[in-house]
Design a protein around this motif. Structure first.
Motif, short mmCIF file in Angstrom:
data_model
loop_
_atom_site.label_atom_id
_atom_site.label_comp_id
_atom_site.label_asym_id
_atom_site.label_seq_id
_atom_site.Cartn_x
_atom_site.Cartn_y
_atom_site.Cartn_z
N ASP A 1 -11.91 90.80 77.79
CA ASP A 1 -11.89 91.91 78.74
C ASP A 1 -10.49 92.42 79.02
O ASP A 1 -10.32 93.53 79.54
N ASN A 2 -9.48 91.61 78.69
CA ASN A 2 -8.10 92.03 78.92
C ASN A 2 -7.35 92.17 77.58
O ASN A 2 -6.17 91.90 77.48
N THR A 3 -8.09 92.60 76.56
CA THR A 3 -7.51 92.74 75.22
C THR A 3 -7.79 94.12 74.65
O THR A 3 -8.93 94.59 74.67
N TYR A 4 -6.75 94.76 74.15
CA TYR A 4 -6.91 96.00 73.39
C TYR A 4 -7.05 95.63 71.92
O TYR A 4 -6.26 94.85 71.39
N ILE A 5 -8.07 96.21 71.27
CA ILE A 5 -8.32 95.93 69.86
C ILE A 5 -8.13 97.22 69.06
O ILE A 5 -8.77 98.23 69.35
N PHE A 6 -7.24 97.16 68.09
CA PHE A 6 -7.05 98.26 67.15
C PHE A 6 -7.65 97.89 65.80
O PHE A 6 -7.49 96.76 65.34
N ALA B 1 -10.37 99.92 71.23
CA ALA B 1 -11.20 99.48 72.37
C ALA B 1 -10.34 98.65 73.30
O ALA B 1 -9.40 97.97 72.87
N GLY B 2 -10.64 98.70 74.60
CA GLY B 2 -9.88 97.92 75.56
C GLY B 2 -10.06 98.44 76.97
O GLY B 2 -10.82 99.39 77.21
N PRO C 1 -13.31 104.52 77.42
CA PRO C 1 -14.77 104.69 77.51
C PRO C 1 -15.48 104.23 76.24
O PRO C 1 -15.04 104.51 75.12
N ALA C 2 -16.59 103.53 76.42
CA ALA C 2 -17.39 103.08 75.28
C ALA C 2 -18.01 104.28 74.58
O ALA C 2 -18.30 105.31 75.20
N ASP C 3 -18.17 104.16 73.27
CA ASP C 3 -18.82 105.19 72.46
C ASP C 3 -18.16 106.56 72.57
O ASP C 3 -18.82 107.59 72.42
#
Length: 498
Positions: free
Chosen positions: A322-327, A359-360, A364-366
């Protein structure tokens, strides 16, 4: 009793303040997953895609899909070297060339003989991505493909497991396959052929192992982490386990609408028959060869996707997701049959454009972002996430305002592209202009009505002169901003005078 209650309330408030302060100062983690040679439309979640990528689709649904992410080009036939140098230094392509030992094509034995020459002054980088993340307080991890000239990952990251070169060796059959209909050669899953099977375990699976171990280690640390995971897939040799190849029926593989047996300007563009990437299938191209190549390419992507699923699951297990940005992105695209090319040394979208997912927290999702970006913006974005002041050397931009929906406007009015001195590209929202300065040829495509770039509007006497002059004028300003060392004005003028 009242004093005790007061004491407990005061203590509780103090602990709450300390917790809040810690929460506010706890920087988000950054997980960067990098593919090699993956075209932009090879995600299963995209309409019309034949590729199966359930885990990348899962990541897409968690955050933002950037639909128009580009690589800026290259000053070397190994486009990945230029792309990764830009990514890790933050410098635009010609400034990155100054920071790369392979920046001057006079010293490059692979430079096309008819190449428009240029000279690059050399200088040392002021720093690299991982070094700045360290300065921002991050523990840094690396495994996979590095391929940045002039430095080693082991000198830049706290933890390094495998540091791979450009591509695996030993797969000589990669350049002698005949692609005869009805005669499958088992190339993809024949472990005796070397390539990705060197060492006894597929390289994508090794990176999956490394990633799980790194994340388990990172989950036990109090420091935020920056993890850089570089897949060699789906770069050739296109090898994956048989179960993945069997997911794709070669007879059902679609041949690209813009398929050609051979591109008419490939030699002048420095992407001809002698280029390594183009030797993975014989000339002239056949539809069957492209079908087999795409079958193997998709299988390798799906196999990589399985490893990405392992990485996402391992991140969840740390409790820090929940506290991670994923590229997720790739160093550039790949033609795989588009316009008669197999490689990435051209200015068409299949080679210049890449998948890009982010994502992170707060994204916003989607969600979907159509604004044009460069894939190297991932680095500048991570520095913003890390609250690290952007160094002067970094010319790429922070994507968080776009990803979070705070703006719809890109930092870039148009996308620039270059390959040596042999190709130039100007791409705005509606049009793409490609210039081949060594042969005085200009091509123009309407990217809204002809996104597969099948009709050259510059061909013939009815070319839109006013539009082309306007685009070329805008390109010249862009070229000046990029410090482009090659003057293409004479080539343009010669073409337009025909």
């Amino acid at each position: 009793m009242n004093n005790r209650i007061t004491y407990l309330i005061t203590l509780g408030l103090s602990l709450l303040c300390l917790y809040s302060a810690h929460a506010e100062t706890q920087k988000p983690n950054v997980l960067f997953i990098f593919a090699d040679d993956q075209m932009w439309n090879s995600l299963g979640c995209l309409e019309g895609s034949q590729v199966k990528t359930p885990n990348l689709d899962r990541l897409r649904h968690q955050g933002a899909l950037f639909t128009h992410a580009y690589n800026m080009g290259s000053y070397t036939p190994a486009v990945c070297v230029a792309s990764r140098t830009m990514l890790n230094t933050g410098a635009f392509v010609w400034n990155a060339a100054e920071l790369s030992p392979k920046g001057n094509n006079h010293n490059d034995p692979n430079a096309p003989k008819n190449q428009a020459k240029y000279t690059i002054d050399k200088r040392k980088p002021t720093g690299y991505w991982s070094q700045w993340m360290k300065e921002a307080g991050y523990e840094t991890y690396f495994s996979g493909k590095w391929h940045v000239s002039g430095t080693k990952a082991k000198n830049l990251f706290d933890h390094v497991k495998h540091e791979r070169g450009g591509m695996p060796g030993g797969a000589k059959k990669n350049y002698s396959r005949e692609f005869i209909p009805g005669e499958p050669d088992g190339w993809s899953y024949d472990k005796s052929q070397g390539g990705f099977w060197q060492g006894g375990k597929h390289w994508s699976e090794v990176l999956g192992d490394d990633s799980e171990a790194f994340l388990e280690q990172a989950g036990k640390s109090d420091k935020p982490f920056f993890m850089y995971l570089g897949f060699n897939a789906p770069h050739d040799p296109r090898q994956a386990p048989k179960e993945y190849l069997d997911m794709y029926d070669v007879n059902k593989m679609k041949v690209p609408v813009n398929f050609l047996p051979e591109y008419p300007y490939n030699e002048a563009a420095g992407a001809g028959r002698g280029l390594r990437d183009e030797r993975t299938a014989p000339f002239p191209r056949t539809e069957h060869a492209i079908k087999v190549t795409r079958q193997e390419y998709y299988a390798l992507i799906t196999h990589m996707d399985t490893q990405i699923g392992r990485i996402l699951d391992a991140l969840e297990a740390t409790g820090k997701a929940d506290n991670t940005y994923i590229f997720f992105t790739a160093d550039h695209g790949l033609a795989v049959g588009d316009h008669g090319f197999l490689g990435k040394q051209n200015m068409y979208d299949s080679s210049m454009r890449v998948p890009f997912l982010l994502a992170g927290p707060g994204i916003p999702a989607d969600s979907t972002v159509d604004a044009p970006i460069y894939l190297q913006d991932a680095m500048a974005t991570s520095l913003a996430i890390a609250q690290f002041p952007k160094p002067k050397q970094v010319e790429f931009q922070n994507l968080l305002p776009l990803a979070k929906g705070e703006t719809k406007t890109s930092a870039y009015d148009a996308i620039y592209g270059a390959y040596f001195g042999a190709q130039r590209m100007y791409r705005n929202e509606k049009y793409k202009m490609i210039i081949y300065p060594t042969i005085n040829v200009v091509r123009l495509y309407d990217m809204v009505n002809d996104p597969l770039e099948t009709k050259d509007l510059a061909e013939g006497r009815n070319r839109p002169v006013e539009l082309m002059n306007s685009l070329f004028s805008a390109y010249q300003k862009q070229q000046e901003e990029m410090k482009d060392p090659v003057d293409v004005s004479k080539a343009y003028e010669t073409f337009m005078s025909k």
